[in-house]
Write a protein that holds these residues in place. Structure first.
Motif, short mmCIF file in Angstrom:
data_model
loop_
_atom_site.label_atom_id
_atom_site.label_comp_id
_atom_site.label_asym_id
_atom_site.label_seq_id
_atom_site.Cartn_x
_atom_site.Cartn_y
_atom_site.Cartn_z
N ASP A 75 20.83 48.86 26.27
CA ASP A 75 20.18 49.23 25.01
C ASP A 75 20.48 48.17 23.95
N TYR A 76 19.51 47.97 23.07
CA TYR A 76 19.67 46.99 22.00
C TYR A 76 20.66 47.47 20.95
N LYS A 77 20.61 48.77 20.63
CA LYS A 77 21.49 49.33 19.60
C LYS A 77 22.61 50.11 20.25
N LEU A 78 23.83 49.64 20.04
CA LEU A 78 25.02 50.24 20.64
C LEU A 78 26.02 50.61 19.55
N ASN A 79 25.64 51.59 18.73
CA ASN A 79 26.48 51.97 17.59
C ASN A 79 26.76 50.74 16.73
N GLU A 80 28.03 50.33 16.62
CA GLU A 80 28.34 49.18 15.78
C GLU A 80 28.07 47.86 16.48
N ASP A 81 27.93 47.89 17.81
CA ASP A 81 27.78 46.66 18.56
C ASP A 81 26.31 46.28 18.71
N ASP A 82 26.10 45.03 19.08
CA ASP A 82 24.76 44.48 19.26
C ASP A 82 24.52 44.24 20.74
N GLY A 83 23.45 44.84 21.27
CA GLY A 83 23.14 44.68 22.68
C GLY A 83 22.88 43.23 23.06
N LEU A 84 22.30 42.44 22.15
CA LEU A 84 22.03 41.04 22.45
C LEU A 84 23.33 40.25 22.65
N ASP A 85 24.36 40.57 21.84
CA ASP A 85 25.65 39.90 22.02
C ASP A 85 26.24 40.24 23.37
N LEU A 86 26.12 41.52 23.76
CA LEU A 86 26.65 41.93 25.06
C LEU A 86 25.87 41.27 26.19
N LEU A 87 24.56 41.12 26.01
CA LEU A 87 23.73 40.44 27.01
C LEU A 87 24.20 39.00 27.21
N ARG A 88 24.44 38.30 26.11
CA ARG A 88 24.88 36.91 26.22
C ARG A 88 26.23 36.81 26.94
N TRP A 89 27.11 37.77 26.66
CA TRP A 89 28.41 37.80 27.34
C TRP A 89 28.22 38.04 28.83
N MET A 90 27.32 38.97 29.18
CA MET A 90 27.06 39.26 30.59
C MET A 90 26.54 38.04 31.34
N ARG A 91 25.67 37.26 30.68
CA ARG A 91 25.13 36.08 31.34
C ARG A 91 26.22 35.04 31.61
N ARG A 92 27.24 35.01 30.72
CA ARG A 92 28.34 34.07 30.93
C ARG A 92 29.28 34.54 32.03
N VAL A 93 29.51 35.85 32.09
CA VAL A 93 30.52 36.40 33.00
C VAL A 93 29.99 36.54 34.42
N GLY A 94 28.76 37.06 34.55
CA GLY A 94 28.21 37.31 35.89
C GLY A 94 26.72 37.10 35.92
N ASP A 95 26.28 35.89 36.24
CA ASP A 95 24.85 35.61 36.18
C ASP A 95 24.07 36.18 37.36
#
Length: 371
Positions: free
Chosen positions: A13-33
């Protein structure tokens, strides 16, 4: 959990309470492509979807997302070697997971179920040029039990021999369907001839007609024929109103072309997916298909990049083209908003980010109307 389980598919999801889904997406691409990430956005958040594509998302879903849409995208990304739609018939020809695509499939199924025995109501399919009206007509015909033959007549191309052409078409379509493309181009004499042919036929075909605008009885169109045509109708929206279907349609077209040429399954790079979503597609599905065909010719390997995405409506843009005035830009934006909302002033104002009263003032200033 992501680091520990290394999933194959993530719906984020794009909206994760205080967090940003796009930031989490970018982290996921770095950790496990290896994981394929599908971004879930609110209705109309195309800009977020574009950002997600550029950040490495495989696709996106618009909320509320039916379970059928989630299942379809999971099957496509994880299980199927080839996307649905390559050898599809009936309602499966209608590719997409937007609410508009789901609605089209439901309408086709309902109208096909009503065509039992000798009772096969006429259907008028309305929508802008290039939106896929012919494909919907084919899907409807194929969904009818024992459909029989389907004969196509382009009313725009009929000349002085229209009566003879229609006579042969009605004869060939008996027991099946007669598709009248661009039926609004059928003149009064041809309309009268068609009515007589249908009345005299022992097994008249069901009528399926396509047009860009709803028809009105009167001098332009015979009321008797209109009543036979418009028992049922289907409104096919423009592609800009079903953005969730852009990527699935592009995938199906590319894979169909690759299979026909005996080539490997093509892939769309992240920037190519973003480019597809960023374009307005004034030529609708027809322009998208043309763009994918061009991209397949331009690519060097199995990867389609952003440089290969060249929509036809953007090819003629020259640097020395005169810039529109601010007044022209404003009027164009208002017309576009009113068109997309079907003349609803309140929704158009919301889309433009202004008040309803301000929009009404601007419309009066430019002598503009809802239509």
């Amino acid at each position: 959990m992501f680091e520990r389980q290394t999933p194959r598919l993530v719906i984020l999801d794009y909206k994760l309470n205080e967090d940003d889904g796009l930031d989490l997406l970018r982290w996921m691409r770095r950790v496990g492509d290896r994981a394929q990430v599908v971004m879930m956005t609110g209705h109309g958040d195309v800009s977020v979807a574009v950002q997600a594509m550029k950040a490495g998302a495989r696709d996106f879903l618009t909320k509320p997302a039916p379970l059928a849409s989630i299942a379809a995208i999971a099957s496509e990304l994880m299980l199927a070697d080839m996307a649905p739609g390559l050898d599809a018939t009936g309602v499966d020809r209608i590719v997409g997971r937007s609410s508009a695509a789901n609605s089209l499939r439901k309408q086709v199924t309902r109208l096909a179920a009503a065509a039992t025995g000798a009772t096969r109501p006429g259907v008028l399919i309305v929508g802008p040029r290039g939106c896929g009206k012919g494909l919907v007509a084919t899907a409807l015909h194929e969904s009818v039990p024992e459909p029989g033959p389907m004969i196509r007549v382009d009313c725009f191309l009929l000349d002085d021999g229209a009566t003879a052409h229609l006579t042969e078409a009605v004869r060939q379509a008996e027991g099946g369907s007669l598709l009248l493309r661009r039926v609004c181009q059928l003149d009064g004499v041809a309309q009268a001839s068609l009515l007589r042919l249908l009345d005299r036929s022992s097994n008249p075909p069901s009528l399926i007609a396509t047009t860009e605008n709803h028809l009105a009885g009167g001098d332009a169109f015979l009321p008797d024929l209109l009543l036979r045509l418009q028992v049922g109708w289907i409104d096919v929206p423009a592609l800009i109103e079903r953005t969730a279907d852009i990527l699935p349609i592009a995938e199906v077209v590319a894979r169909r072309l690759a299979r026909a040429a005996g080539q490997a399954r093509p892939r769309f790079a992240a920037n190519a997916r973003a480019a597809l979503l960023e374009h307005d597609w004034p030529g609708n599905v027809a322009e998208l298909v043309n763009c994918v065909e061009r991209a397949m010719l331009m690519r060097d390997d199995d990867l389609i990049d952003a440089a290969h995405i060249r929509p036809a409506s953007a090819l003629g843009a020259l640097e020395d083209t005169p810039l529109p005035t601010l007044s022209e830009l404003e009027q164009g934006a208002i017309r576009k908003a009113l068109h997309r909302t079907g003349g609803n002033v309140s929704r158009a104002a919301q889309m433009l980010g202004i008040s309803r009263d301000t929009l009404r003032y601007r419309m009066e200033k430019f002598d503009m109307h809802r239509e």
